[in-house]
Design a protein around this motif. Structure first.
Motif, short mmCIF file in Angstrom:
data_model
loop_
_atom_site.label_atom_id
_atom_site.label_comp_id
_atom_site.label_asym_id
_atom_site.label_seq_id
_atom_site.Cartn_x
_atom_site.Cartn_y
_atom_site.Cartn_z
N UNK A 58 -1.94 3.17 6.22
CA UNK A 58 -1.18 4.61 6.53
C UNK A 58 0.11 4.45 7.44
N UNK A 59 0.83 5.30 7.46
CA UNK A 59 2.01 5.25 8.53
C UNK A 59 1.78 6.09 9.56
N UNK A 60 0.45 6.72 9.98
CA UNK A 60 0.07 7.38 10.94
C UNK A 60 -0.64 6.46 11.86
N UNK A 61 -1.09 5.11 11.71
CA UNK A 61 -1.82 4.29 12.63
C UNK A 61 -0.73 3.78 13.74
N UNK A 62 -0.80 4.07 14.91
CA UNK A 62 0.17 3.51 15.90
C UNK A 62 -0.08 2.24 16.21
N UNK A 63 0.81 1.40 16.66
CA UNK A 63 0.61 0.00 17.09
C UNK A 63 0.74 -1.16 15.81
N UNK A 64 1.13 -0.57 14.69
CA UNK A 64 1.14 -1.55 13.44
C UNK A 64 2.46 -1.93 13.18
N UNK A 65 2.44 -3.11 12.49
CA UNK A 65 3.64 -3.48 11.89
C UNK A 65 3.48 -3.80 10.38
N UNK A 66 4.20 -2.99 9.84
CA UNK A 66 4.05 -2.99 8.13
C UNK A 66 5.12 -3.86 7.64
N UNK A 67 4.80 -4.55 6.41
CA UNK A 67 6.04 -5.29 6.04
C UNK A 67 5.56 -5.53 4.30
N UNK A 68 6.42 -6.00 3.55
CA UNK A 68 6.22 -6.74 2.27
C UNK A 68 5.49 -8.12 2.36
N UNK A 69 4.11 -8.14 1.89
CA UNK A 69 3.26 -9.37 2.07
C UNK A 69 4.16 -10.27 0.95
N UNK A 70 4.27 -11.49 1.52
CA UNK A 70 4.91 -12.63 0.62
C UNK A 70 3.77 -13.73 0.53
N UNK A 71 2.62 -13.52 1.08
CA UNK A 71 1.42 -14.80 0.72
C UNK A 71 1.06 -14.87 -0.64
N UNK A 73 7.95 7.73 11.24
CA UNK A 73 7.54 8.87 11.52
C UNK A 73 6.80 9.55 10.24
N UNK A 74 6.09 8.80 9.30
CA UNK A 74 5.26 9.33 8.31
C UNK A 74 5.82 9.33 6.95
N UNK A 75 7.13 8.74 6.98
CA UNK A 75 8.06 8.77 5.58
C UNK A 75 8.10 7.23 5.57
N UNK A 76 7.96 7.00 4.12
CA UNK A 76 8.11 5.55 3.69
C UNK A 76 9.08 5.81 2.45
N UNK A 77 9.95 4.41 2.24
CA UNK A 77 10.77 4.40 1.05
C UNK A 77 10.42 2.84 0.52
N UNK A 78 9.94 2.72 -0.90
CA UNK A 78 9.70 1.69 -1.47
C UNK A 78 10.93 1.27 -2.74
N UNK A 79 11.75 0.40 -2.65
CA UNK A 79 12.46 0.08 -3.58
C UNK A 79 11.80 -0.97 -4.68
N UNK A 80 11.53 -0.74 -5.82
CA UNK A 80 10.64 -1.27 -6.79
C UNK A 80 11.18 -1.50 -8.18
N UNK A 81 10.70 -2.54 -8.86
CA UNK A 81 10.96 -2.49 -10.16
C UNK A 81 10.34 -1.85 -11.16
N UNK A 82 10.68 -1.44 -12.34
CA UNK A 82 10.07 -0.53 -13.28
C UNK A 82 9.91 -1.26 -14.30
N UNK A 83 8.78 -0.97 -15.21
CA UNK A 83 8.35 -1.74 -16.48
C UNK A 83 9.07 -0.64 -17.65
#
Length: 347
Positions: free
Chosen positions: A60-73, A107-117
């Motif tokens: 979630x975007x409400x968990x403080x102290x977290x780093x979010x990212x696109x996982x490439x593993x 602040x609780x808002x995200x944006x995801x740029x993604x491919x569509x099928x």
């Protein structure tokens, strides 16, 4: 009695034989392509030795102290929005069921740029709520390259390549949009804003904008303008739909949390045409700019981890890694997160 071939039968038989051979070749190609696609899918599902561990879970975007990212593993969670504690960025990561090519949040808002099928593949910008659930989607006319959310979470910006796929050369075209989540207003193309250069209205067919970064008042923003073979830092105002040039040779600006400095990539003399940039920080009050310790070419819109540290992506073994460097100009770069890109910090 055995029938004999007439002169017109031989060409017909030859054509039928050629057709049969063509069908056989196409069938063989299809089989090979299917097998290779299955191999690639299986490879993606296999975690590689030494790669960070990732497991499905709630992000979630409400968990403080977290780093979010696109996982490439490599593994089942590749390309998904993932999170780690800021205090243990090299540890196991939790991945949400949300695949993105570019991602940002605040602040609780995200944006995801993604491919569509579908029959005709494309791309879209998807607004996300605090639980990373889609709220609204906008088709975009190209390949995703930049994404930003304002500090309040109200404004969202994205940039796509309409043609070309690299900022290193001059043969590209971009489209940048800004959306106001509170008022529902979509500025679908910043090229429709008025540009003031040296105090005068500047009109040109080759205007391209990218790398939006927002001020705290949810009206002012900064971005890159490319025109006439040069790039400029521009200060924009959504209310008046205007932008004015501030400084030449500035790309992918990122405004500091206190709004006084801009991190950016700058083309440096003597560098390779394919890797021409070095990270700098500009003091908006004094106009003084400082080169940072990272000497490798960074083709990314850096993120302020805090007032003293920048995060940015560099090419890695599995796509990209996140690195950090001090904003004051001293120190040394260090690896922050392996196999990751498009970072965001939850407060």
């Amino acid at each position: 009695m055995r029938a004999s071939l007439t002169p017109t039968d031989a060409p017909l038989r030859a054509r039928l034989l050629a057709l049969a051979l063509a069908v056989a070749v196409l069938a063989a190609v299809a089989v090979v392509a299917t097998v290779r696609a299955a191999d690639r899918a299986a490879e993606k599902d296999r975690a590689q030795p030494g790669e960070p561990a990732a497991h499905a879970g709630e992000v979630t975007l409400r968990q403080p102290g977290r780093l979010l990212f696109r996982n490439l593993a490599w593994g089942p969670q590749r390309d998904r929005v993932s999170a780690v504690p800021l205090t243990a960025t090299s540890g196991p990561r939790t991945s949400a069921p949300r695949d993105c090519l570019r991602f940002h949040a605040a602040a609780g808002t995200g944006v995801c740029l993604r491919a569509t099928g579908g029959v005709v593949p494309g791309h879209e910008a998807v607004l996300l709520d605090a639980r990373l659930r889609p709220v609204r989607a906008f088709p975009v006319p190209g390949t995703p390259t930049r994404a930003r959310v304002s500090p309040s979470g109200r404004l969202v910006a994205w940039t796509v390549f309409v043609s070309g796929d690299s900022y290193a050369g001059g043969a590209f075209s971009t489209r940048t949009a800004v959306y106001d989540t509170r008022g529902g207003t979509l500025h679908s193309d910043l090229e429709r804003f008025a540009v003031l250069k040296d105090g005068r209205r500047h009109r040109a067919a080759d205007h391209n904008f990218w790398g939006v970064t927002f001020a705290a008042d949810d009206s002012r923003f900064y971005a890159t303008l490319a025109t006439g073979g040069r790039t400029y830092l521009v200060a924009g105002d959504l209310a008046s739909r205007t932008m004015r040039t501030l400084r030449e040779n500035v790309e992918c600006p990122s405004l500091s949390p206190d709004g006084t400095r801009v991190a950016f990539k700058k083309r440096v003399a003597g560098a390779s045409a394919d890797a021409p940039w070095r990270l700098h920080v500009l003091d908006l009050r004094t106009g003084r700019e400082s080169a940072l310790a990272e000497r490798r070419s960074v083709d990314d819109q850096a993120l302020w981890l805090d007032d003293r540290t920048l995060l940015y992506a560099l090419p890695g073994d599995f796509g990209a890694d996140l690195w950090s460097t001090p904003t004051a100009g001293g120190g040394a770069p260090r690896m922050a997160v392996r196999s990751a890109a498009s970072p965001a910090v939850t407060g």
